[in-house]
Design a protein around this motif. Structure first.
Motif, PDB file in Angstrom:
ATOM      1  N   LYS A 156       0.849  -1.207   0.000  1.00  0.00           N
ATOM      2  CA  LYS A 156       0.000   0.000   0.000  1.00  0.00           C
ATOM      3  C   LYS A 156       0.875   1.244   0.000  1.00  0.00           C
ATOM      4  O   LYS A 156       0.787   2.113   0.880  1.00  0.00           O
ATOM      5  CB  LYS A 156      -0.942   0.003   1.206  1.00  0.00           C
ATOM      6  N   VAL A 353       5.648  -6.866  10.796  1.00  0.00           N
ATOM      7  CA  VAL A 353       6.008  -7.183  12.178  1.00  0.00           C
ATOM      8  C   VAL A 353       4.771  -7.714  12.898  1.00  0.00           C
ATOM      9  O   VAL A 353       3.671  -7.688  12.347  1.00  0.00           O
ATOM     10  CB  VAL A 353       6.557  -5.931  12.918  1.00  0.00           C
ATOM     11  N   GLU A 354       4.950  -8.178  14.115  1.00  0.00           N
ATOM     12  CA  GLU A 354       3.845  -8.727  14.914  1.00  0.00           C
ATOM     13  C   GLU A 354       2.694  -7.710  15.012  1.00  0.00           C
ATOM     14  O   GLU A 354       2.924  -6.549  15.349  1.00  0.00           O
ATOM     15  CB  GLU A 354       4.378  -9.039  16.321  1.00  0.00           C
ATOM     16  N   GLY A 355       1.517  -8.143  14.671  1.00  0.00           N
ATOM     17  CA  GLY A 355       0.353  -7.266  14.798  1.00  0.00           C
ATOM     18  C   GLY A 355       0.102  -6.407  13.583  1.00  0.00           C
ATOM     19  O   GLY A 355      -0.844  -5.631  13.543  1.00  0.00           O
ATOM     20  N   SER A 356       0.983  -6.517  12.578  1.00  0.00           N
ATOM     21  CA  SER A 356       0.821  -5.697  11.370  1.00  0.00           C
ATOM     22  C   SER A 356       0.695  -6.616  10.161  1.00  0.00           C
ATOM     23  O   SER A 356       1.162  -7.756  10.172  1.00  0.00           O
ATOM     24  CB  SER A 356       2.032  -4.773  11.209  1.00  0.00           C
ATOM     25  N   LYS A 357       0.032  -6.121   9.141  1.00  0.00           N
ATOM     26  CA  LYS A 357      -0.067  -6.911   7.905  1.00  0.00           C
ATOM     27  C   LYS A 357       0.656  -6.186   6.775  1.00  0.00           C
ATOM     28  O   LYS A 357       0.553  -6.568   5.619  1.00  0.00           O
ATOM     29  CB  LYS A 357      -1.544  -7.099   7.521  1.00  0.00           C
ATOM     30  N   LEU A 358       1.313  -5.118   7.119  1.00  0.00           N
ATOM     31  CA  LEU A 358       1.889  -4.254   6.083  1.00  0.00           C
ATOM     32  C   LEU A 358       3.360  -4.575   5.815  1.00  0.00           C
ATOM     33  O   LEU A 358       4.181  -4.588   6.726  1.00  0.00           O
ATOM     34  CB  LEU A 358       1.770  -2.799   6.538  1.00  0.00           C
ATOM     35  N   THR A 360       6.909  -3.445   4.362  1.00  0.00           N
ATOM     36  CA  THR A 360       7.580  -2.153   4.187  1.00  0.00           C
ATOM     37  C   THR A 360       8.899  -2.379   3.459  1.00  0.00           C
ATOM     38  O   THR A 360       9.269  -3.520   3.177  1.00  0.00           O
ATOM     39  CB  THR A 360       7.845  -1.475   5.547  1.00  0.00           C
TER      40      THR A 360
END
Lengths: 803, 319
Positions: A156, A353-358, A360
């Motif tokens: 995104k 990272v943990e807790g993210s779906k993004l 980078t």
């Protein structure tokens, strides 16, 4: 023999004289020495990745390490001198641009209209010698790979919308980015008529994501959050009970139809809301899931040869003129496409990272992760301290004859200096080659031969609170604020500010501003049509500021007489507004008017503006019934100052807009859309404007005029660029500008200019600012001294820039 | 043994305090409204989708659990909103920027502690004489003048007019080279003024009080010279409150000075914490909060323990 000797001697003297003259002028087109351009930035760049950069700090490096397919250049006269204001568009990294629309017209895969003949599909032929700084060849496939990454739904990327949300809309770009995601959107996007929509079980009544919901939250977000959007509707005049409106939420049209209570509430909401046919649809939303798709469906792909790149667009773009030459849009809209180095980009991908779906990326954020295909390459980078760029010897441009006398700069050193005084001392020691003139030294240095004044398209305005409810809510015993709702009082404020003095006092070099647009806004770029220079635009200013055109020999003279400062009329308007308020009982004879000035920071500059405006406002009421009863107060609202103003937290601020200088019609959005405008309570979708277009008179809301002017889908007319003559559009822009200025929620004060001092070490090709080329940039920068000479010069001389 | 128990108790309390402050910091920063900055013509949906994908809209307890899991994996996150550190691992940024801050502050402390104490001792010994008045006046002046003014004066006089030092700290990472040391000097000097004055004033006050104590009179009557009495008795007692303040200063060594770093272009951590709050950069804020809370708490234990080392009569944890 003697005669020959004479000629030789004469020639030698002539050459010597010219040589010394040219040296006096400071031009030394010699590449043997080391020419370092020393500059500084207040904020160090951090992410110069074309796919995700977020601000101008990052473009500092980007502009040196990339190339353009098509670029602006000076137009030179026969003596090789740049013609002021003129430009031409030349090929850079591309060698050919062909409009291939006819090949794709009617092609279902790309949805190009069958009747289309131009503007939808282009073939770009790239140079064969494009290389990365490590010598790796660049082909068309690299651009396709990069676009795939640009639109990668896992990332995104911040700049993804550049290829579906602006004027350059690559076919299926949006669908590719959004694939797999669910969005709730207005029902009018799915259905054209309410008759059709009410059969759809997927539609749900929605006070958040429907068009009405967006409007509601845009205007009354705080109230909607506190007491619910249904409550806001009841306060705005909707006759249905709050509980009944809330009961509608989530119901389908059929469910509403089947229940008498719901139906009655729905009808009440429709009665309140509907002003156009089929507007029932705007009360509903539906959930849309973007289907998965393959990148081959996106309108960018390679041709038969390695260097052939094809582009298919959803909206036509006229990149070529009728004679086949490049139009300004080639350099403006299609200057280049993003490009990343595949192996490096892949290596710098960072998993969520943990807790993210993004996902980078750290691509282009350090020397090791940076690749260049431009004239310079990054050689050092220390975050918050300094970065250095050196010539990229693999850049194709250094082999071109036309560049022989360009790019004299061999190195660029940019230091991060957050404190202006430090930069100022460094400049005086010869350690920096230019510096912005601070207001503290403006009077001493603005007449210096080395001072450069650069206009830009920023128009700074005083914004006056438009939300009557918010003003009322902040009134206390003995304090009145609602007098600001009277247009005469706001006009009085506008007339009470001496813009000339304001700019001299509060800015380094800006000039008085009167309109929403300044001399940098072009309505017809190709023909050099500056909006503010046109008669119709000048008339707007004369009418708004009360200059009687008939008293002047020409409209130019009348426009030149506009000062925007009329204290006598301001006092009269204050008196009228006050007397009427007194009669209406909205102000008491003992009330004080307290005007709260909000800012984003409490510093010397904002205090200077506050002091000046306070003085002007207090002077405005002298001799009126409000004499001695007007007070001002200062509030620092930090980074949320603009949002706070929009939600009605204070009364006056200074703020403005910059951007889309070559499309003022589009940029009116800043003053009309609740998403951006400061005066959010001014209902631009309800304010009616009557104007004649092509001999026919139309009356529409300001937003409707805007939509027609920009050919927004669903608008009643399409008067977008290319659809009607530029003169027609010019008239519409002027009519809308006049309407906006006449309500005095936005009071222009300042046409922004930046002032800088240039060191004696280097110079621009021209001191005439050119909209398309600025001062020629690093490309045309020339040096009077190489590094060693300059160091020696600085050691032995005191640099004096006052002359 | 009682000392060991005392240290264990303090460590236990420290961990508990840390967890409470950590929790409060996390919840408070997450309670702030999420700002979605959208420019004209930008797709707001994709910006919000990015924030959603980062987990910013998840319930705070869920975010907290995810954050703790990440920390246990050694991942403190990446910068998101701070313009100078977007997409950069926050821990890497901090580690990269810490050395200049620490060095400048350590040099300043090494310079100012002996000088400040020496001036304080001298002033105390010369109490109410012209030397004392001179030092006290100097101390008052430099304590009253804001550090921004002192820093500008140092920069203007030593760097611009006299050319003794460069205007700004050198770039690069060779922090222990001679040239780098020289470039740090203006900042060190500017930073030292306040500390020297602080130590001088504190030492003078403490020592003056001790010098007039009864035990000093006793020491002199027992035949000790003025120097012996001052060195062995007065100074030792006066150092009891002074020494912990030196230890305390090391905490600030790690946080840097916003103003000094700005003026001398030092790529340090000064201002990073404040910026992380202003820009609502969660990962930066939490990492810096954790770090400074831990350092602060550890320092308070060290300071308390230091009393016992200076004055053996003070027994930590003893009943």
């Amino acid at each position: 023999m003697k005669k020959t000797l004479k000629y030789v001697l004469a020639s030698a003297i002539l050459v010597g004289t010219l040589g010394s003259l040219s040296s006096c002028k400071g031009y030394k087109r010699d590449f043997s020495g080391k020419y370092t351009y020393n500059t500084y930035t207040e904020v160090s760049p951090s992410n110069w990745n074309e796919l995700s950069y977020q601000d101008n700090n990052d473009t500092q490096i980007m502009s040196y390490i990339g190339s353009s397919f098509f670029q602006f250049d000076y137009k030179f006269d026969k003596d090789g001198v740049p013609v002021p204001g003129q430009f031409e568009v030349t090929y850079g990294a591309a060698t050919k641009l062909e409009d291939v629309t006819e090949e794709y017209a009617g092609d279902e895969k790309y949805s190009v209209p069958a009747e289309a003949t131009n503007g939808y599909a282009y073939k770009i032929t790239l140079r064969n010698d494009l290389k990365w700084d490590d010598g790796t060849a660049i082909t068309a496939d690299d651009f396709v790979y990069t676009m795939k990454e640009q639109l990668n739904p896992l990332f995104k990327h911040y700049r993804a919308d550049s290829y579906y949300n602006g004027s350059t809309v690559i076919h299926n770009a949006r669908n590719y980015v959004y694939q797999g995601s669910k969005v709730t959107q207005g029902a009018e996007l799915k259905h054209k008529t309410w008759a059709e929509g009410k059969q759809d079980p997927a539609l749900k009544f929605d006070l958040t994501n429907s068009s009405m919901g967006s409007w509601l939250w845009g205007k009354y977000g705080d109230a909607a959050k506190a007491k619910g959007p249904a409550w806001v509707l009841t306060q705005l005049g909707c006759t249905a009970a709050q509980a009944d409106i809330e009961a509608l939420v989530g119901k389908t049209p059929a469910e509403i139809e089947a229940n008498a209570t719901l139906k009655a509430a729905f009808d009440a909401v429709v009665t309140f809301w509907k002003s156009e046919p089929e507007e029932e649809l705007t009360l509903f939303s539906y959930e849309h899931e973007y289907p998965a798709m393959d990148f081959s469906a996106v309108g960018i792909f390679t041709g038969a040869k390695d260097n052939e790149l094809y582009l298919v667009l959803d909206n036509p773009l006229e990149l070529l003129k009728e004679d086949g030459s490049l139009s300004y849009k080639a350099a403006y809209n299609m200057s280049s496409l993003p490009l990343v180095k595949k192996d490096l980009f892949e290596a710098n991908k960072v998993a969520p990272v943990e807790g993210s779906k993004l996902w980078t990326s750290t691509y282009n954020s350090s020397v090791a992760s940076t690749a260049s295909w431009g004239p310079y390459k990054l050689s050092t980078f220390q975050s918050g301290k300094e970065y250095t760029l050196e010539r990229n010897t693999n850049w194709y441009g250094y082999g071109l004859k036309e560049n022989d006398k360009k790019y004299q700069t061999s190195r660029i050193v940019c230091k991060t200096i957050k404190e202006w005084n430090t930069a100022w001392l460094a400049f005086q020691k010869g350690e920096l080659d230019s510096i912005g003139i601070d207001v503290s030294i403006a009077s001493e240095y603005k007449n210096s031969s080395q001072a450069i004044f650069t206009p830009d398209d920023y128009v700074g305005s005083m914004q006056i609170q438009s939300d009557a409810n918010a003003l009322k809510a902040r009134e206390k015993e003995g304090v009145n604020k609602t007098i600001l709702t009277d247009v005469r009082f706001r006009k009085a404020i506008s007339l009470a500010v001496d813009r000339d003095e304001y700019n001299r006092t509060c800015t380094t070099s800006s000039k008085p501003g009167f309109g929403l647009f300044n001399s940098m806004h072009y309505y017809d770029v190709e023909n050099g049509g500056v909006y503010r220079n046109e008669e119709v635009a000048k008339k707007v200013l004369c009418e708004v500021y009360g200059v009687d055109v008939t008293k002047y020999a020409s409209i130019d003279e009348a426009a030149a007489a506009v000062t925007g400062y009329d204290p006598a009329q301001a006092k009269q308007l204050v008196t009228e507004a006050y007397n009427e308020a007194l009669t209406a009982g909205t102000i008491k004879a003992t009330d004080k008017v307290v005007i709260t000035f909000g800012t984003g920071a409490d510093n010397e500059a904002t205090r200077r503006v506050f002091d000046y405006l306070s003085k002007a406002l207090k002077a405005m009421v002298v001799g009126t019934p409000l004499e001695g009863r007007l007070e001002t107060e200062f509030e620092d609202h930090g980074s949320k100052w603009a949002d706070d103003f929009r939600s009605g937290a204070y009364d006056i601020c200074t703020g403005g807009w910059q951007g889309a200088a070559w499309d003022p019609g589009y940029f009116l959005l800043a003053y009309l859309s609740p998403d951006y405008m400061y005066s959010t309570a001014w209902e631009t979708d309800k304010v009616q404007l009557t104007h004649t277009v092509l001999g026919e008179e139309y009356t529409m809301s300001l937003m409707e005029w805007y939509n027609c002017l920009n050919g927004v889908e669903g608008s009643k007319h399409n008067w977008a660029e290319g659809q009607v003559e530029n003169e027609v559009r010019l008239g519409i822009i002027a009519a809308i500008e006049k309407e906006i200025l006449s309500v005095y929620y936005t009071v222009p004060l300042q046409n922004h200019f930046t002032a800088a001092l240039k060191s004696y070490k280097s110079d621009y090709i021209s001191r005439d600012y050119n909209t398309f080329m600025a001062y020629g940039g690093i490309e045309y920068l020339t040096y009077a001294y190489d590094d060693a000479e300059w160091e020696e010069y600085c050691k032995n001389n005191t640099l004096d820039y006052k002359q | 043994m009682y000392m060991f128990k005392y240290i264990l108790k303090r460590l236990g309390l420290m961990i508990m305090t840390f967890l409470i402050i950590f929790l409060i910091s996390f919840v408070l920063i997450k309670l702030l409204p999420i700002v979605v900055n959208v420019t004209i013509g930008q797709d707001k949906e994709i910006i919000e989708a990015t924030l959603r994908a980062r987990g910013y809209y998840d319930p705070i307890p869920v975010q907290l659990v995810n954050y703790i899991k990440r920390i246990f994996h050694g991942d403190f996150g990446v910068g998101v909103n701070l313009p100078e550190y977007r997409n950069k691992p926050v821990w890497d940024v901090f580690v990269e920027k810490l050395p200049p801050t620490v060095l400048i502050n350590v040099y300043s402390t090494l310079f100012s502690v002996p000088l400040g104490i020496a001036l304080g001792i001298f002033a105390a010994l010369k109490k109410n004489r012209w030397q004392d008045h001179l030092i006290s006046t100097g101390v008052m002046i430099f304590i009253s003048v804001p550090s921004i003014v002192t820093a500008f004066l140092v920069q203007y006089i030593f760097c611009f007019k006299l050319n003794w030092f460069p205007l700004m700290m050198n770039s690069g990472f060779d922090y222990f080279s001679g040239s780098m040391f020289r470039s740090m000097m203006p900042a060190v000097i500017a930073m030292s003024f306040g500390s020297i004055c602080g130590y001088a004033r504190f030492t003078r006050a403490e020592l003056t009080e001790v010098l007039t104590s009864d035990f000093m009179l006793l020491a002199r009557t027992k035949g000790l010279t003025r120097g012996q009495a001052t060195l062995h008795h007065a100074l030792k007692n006066a150092m009891v409150p002074i020494f912990p303040s030196i230890v305390g200063e090391f905490v600030s060594v790690l946080s840097g000075s916003l103003i000094i770093e700005k003026i001398f272009s030092i790529p340090g951590v000064g201002g990073l914490y404040l910026d992380s709050i202003n820009y609502q950069d969660y990962d930066f804020f939490m990492m810096l909060s954790c770090f400074y809370i831990l350092i602060g708490l550890a320092a308070s234990i060290v300071i308390d323990l230091s009393y016992g080392f200076i004055d053996p009569r003070i027994r930590m944890g003893a009943k």
